[in-house]
Design a protein around this motif. Sequence first.
Motif, PDB file in Angstrom:
ATOM      1  N   ARG A  12      -4.360  26.743  59.392  1.00  0.00           N
ATOM      2  CA  ARG A  12      -5.679  26.105  59.994  1.00  0.00           C
ATOM      3  C   ARG A  12      -5.653  26.079  61.714  1.00  0.00           C
ATOM      4  O   ARG A  12      -6.351  26.003  62.259  1.00  0.00           O
ATOM      5  N   GLN A  13      -4.277  26.138  61.526  1.00  0.00           N
ATOM      6  CA  GLN A  13      -3.397  26.980  63.151  1.00  0.00           C
ATOM      7  C   GLN A  13      -4.192  27.817  64.026  1.00  0.00           C
ATOM      8  O   GLN A  13      -4.988  28.053  64.892  1.00  0.00           O
ATOM      9  N   LEU A  14      -4.295  29.143  63.102  1.00  0.00           N
ATOM     10  CA  LEU A  14      -4.474  30.062  63.213  1.00  0.00           C
ATOM     11  C   LEU A  14      -5.948  30.874  63.586  1.00  0.00           C
ATOM     12  O   LEU A  14      -7.049  31.318  64.733  1.00  0.00           O
ATOM     13  N   LEU A  15      -6.949  30.591  62.613  1.00  0.00           N
ATOM     14  CA  LEU A  15      -8.196  30.040  62.760  1.00  0.00           C
ATOM     15  C   LEU A  15      -8.320  29.009  63.925  1.00  0.00           C
ATOM     16  O   LEU A  15      -9.278  29.750  64.517  1.00  0.00           O
ATOM     17  N   ALA A  16      -7.789  28.603  64.297  1.00  0.00           N
ATOM     18  CA  ALA A  16      -7.857  27.432  65.802  1.00  0.00           C
ATOM     19  C   ALA A  16      -8.069  28.290  67.118  1.00  0.00           C
ATOM     20  O   ALA A  16      -8.648  28.585  67.457  1.00  0.00           O
ATOM     21  N   GLN A  17      -7.384  29.550  67.175  1.00  0.00           N
ATOM     22  CA  GLN A  17      -6.868  29.859  68.023  1.00  0.00           C
ATOM     23  C   GLN A  17      -7.843  31.110  68.034  1.00  0.00           C
ATOM     24  O   GLN A  17      -7.767  31.527  69.496  1.00  0.00           O
ATOM     25  N   ALA A  18      -8.617  31.247  67.070  1.00  0.00           N
ATOM     26  CA  ALA A  18      -9.393  31.926  67.066  1.00  0.00           C
ATOM     27  C   ALA A  18     -10.547  31.933  67.489  1.00  0.00           C
ATOM     28  O   ALA A  18     -11.676  32.976  67.998  1.00  0.00           O
ATOM     29  N   GLU A  19     -11.236  30.574  67.583  1.00  0.00           N
ATOM     30  CA  GLU A  19     -12.304  30.068  67.702  1.00  0.00           C
ATOM     31  C   GLU A  19     -12.184  29.752  68.941  1.00  0.00           C
ATOM     32  O   GLU A  19     -13.309  30.235  70.307  1.00  0.00           O
ATOM     33  N   GLN A  20     -10.555  29.329  69.602  1.00  0.00           N
ATOM     34  CA  GLN A  20     -10.670  29.587  71.176  1.00  0.00           C
ATOM     35  C   GLN A  20     -10.459  30.500  72.235  1.00  0.00           C
ATOM     36  O   GLN A  20     -11.203  30.779  73.031  1.00  0.00           O
ATOM     37  N   LEU A  21     -10.256  32.077  71.637  1.00  0.00           N
ATOM     38  CA  LEU A  21     -10.191  33.578  71.472  1.00  0.00           C
ATOM     39  C   LEU A  21     -11.121  33.573  71.214  1.00  0.00           C
ATOM     40  O   LEU A  21     -11.853  34.488  72.718  1.00  0.00           O
ATOM     41  N   ALA A  22     -12.494  33.307  70.690  1.00  0.00           N
ATOM     42  CA  ALA A  22     -13.625  33.552  70.954  1.00  0.00           C
ATOM     43  C   ALA A  22     -14.114  33.322  71.989  1.00  0.00           C
ATOM     44  O   ALA A  22     -15.496  33.631  72.829  1.00  0.00           O
ATOM     45  N   ALA A  23     -14.473  31.559  71.997  1.00  0.00           N
ATOM     46  CA  ALA A  23     -14.874  31.618  73.149  1.00  0.00           C
ATOM     47  C   ALA A  23     -14.299  31.843  74.616  1.00  0.00           C
ATOM     48  O   ALA A  23     -15.304  32.230  75.541  1.00  0.00           O
ATOM     49  N   THR A  24     -13.402  32.633  74.224  1.00  0.00           N
ATOM     50  CA  THR A  24     -12.926  32.989  75.494  1.00  0.00           C
ATOM     51  C   THR A  24     -13.471  34.275  76.191  1.00  0.00           C
ATOM     52  O   THR A  24     -13.884  34.715  77.198  1.00  0.00           O
ATOM     53  N   LEU A  25     -13.913  35.251  75.410  1.00  0.00           N
ATOM     54  CA  LEU A  25     -13.649  36.239  75.032  1.00  0.00           C
ATOM     55  C   LEU A  25     -16.004  36.091  75.761  1.00  0.00           C
ATOM     56  O   LEU A  25     -16.152  37.076  76.114  1.00  0.00           O
ATOM     57  N   LYS A  26     -16.300  35.644  74.921  1.00  0.00           N
ATOM     58  CA  LYS A  26     -17.446  35.136  75.330  1.00  0.00           C
ATOM     59  C   LYS A  26     -18.140  34.260  76.301  1.00  0.00           C
ATOM     60  O   LYS A  26     -19.396  35.151  76.920  1.00  0.00           O
ATOM     61  N   SER A  27     -17.250  33.722  77.200  1.00  0.00           N
ATOM     62  CA  SER A  27     -17.510  33.112  78.777  1.00  0.00           C
ATOM     63  C   SER A  27     -17.425  33.936  79.799  1.00  0.00           C
ATOM     64  O   SER A  27     -16.809  33.912  80.351  1.00  0.00           O
ATOM     65  N   ALA A  28     -16.487  35.079  78.783  1.00  0.00           N
ATOM     66  CA  ALA A  28     -15.755  35.880  80.305  1.00  0.00           C
ATOM     67  C   ALA A  28     -16.760  36.737  81.223  1.00  0.00           C
ATOM     68  O   ALA A  28     -18.012  36.751  80.877  1.00  0.00           O
ATOM     69  N   PRO A  29     -16.551  36.198  82.857  1.00  0.00           N
ATOM     70  CA  PRO A  29     -17.145  37.415  83.950  1.00  0.00           C
ATOM     71  C   PRO A  29     -17.713  38.268  83.662  1.00  0.00           C
ATOM     72  O   PRO A  29     -17.734  39.430  84.477  1.00  0.00           O
ATOM     73  N   PHE A  30     -17.206  39.619  82.656  1.00  0.00           N
ATOM     74  CA  PHE A  30     -16.493  41.015  83.015  1.00  0.00           C
ATOM     75  C   PHE A  30     -16.893  41.978  81.198  1.00  0.00           C
ATOM     76  O   PHE A  30     -16.944  39.954  80.409  1.00  0.00           O
ATOM     77  N   PRO A  31     -17.420  42.573  80.862  1.00  0.00           N
ATOM     78  CA  PRO A  31     -17.892  42.696  79.409  1.00  0.00           C
ATOM     79  C   PRO A  31     -16.541  43.176  78.700  1.00  0.00           C
ATOM     80  O   PRO A  31     -15.654  43.051  79.259  1.00  0.00           O
TER      81      PRO A  31
END
Length: 204
Positions: free
Chosen positions: A120-139
């Motif tokens: 559960r902890q690692l999936l939560a980290q993955a969700e945070q990572l996905a949001a970070t990559l989605k909102s990045a101001p560069f490709p």
Amino acid sequence: MAVNNKFILVTGGARSGKSSFAERLGERYGERSGKPVVYIATSQIYDREMEDRVEEHRKRRPAGWETVESPYELAEAVKRLYELPVGAVLIDCITLWLSNLLLQNDGSGEERWSKPGTGRQLLAQAEQLAATLKSAPFPVIAVTNEVGHGIVPEYQLGRVYRDLAGRVNQLLAAQADDTYFVVCGIPVNLRQLALQQTGGLDEL
């Protein structure tokens, strides 16, 4: 989706050509923007074989690329680049990042994967990572491995890793603007393929 903040996931099996394809994408975005490409490496060198693999990747990358090593704090490494002039970020790879976290020792002598609640902890980290990559101001181009096509691993750690890798890949793909599956060096855009099949699903 504008090029300046596109998130692309590239997956495939071992030696499928996924990293080479991702590097070509990164080079294209770098050339278009005139800004440097940042390569975030998640690997850790434990033996000569891994050292040779890392060196192979280094030789293949353009000389002007900047390399950042981040085996654990991947989302934080990307966020630190938000305010910098970056043409694109290439992460290679997600599944190595996941294995690093699973094998991480917290000082008690036990690896993280064996403790309750780790999934559960690692999936939560993955969700945070996905949001970070989605909102990045560069490709952002993230490379991962498709590990579920083989036989069921006979040992527990292998099964835990396989199952988590599949779920993490799904989380990332859900946020990605494009997801490519590379087979025999040939990239297939899964997002475009899924859109083509939508009509057929509606008829079922």
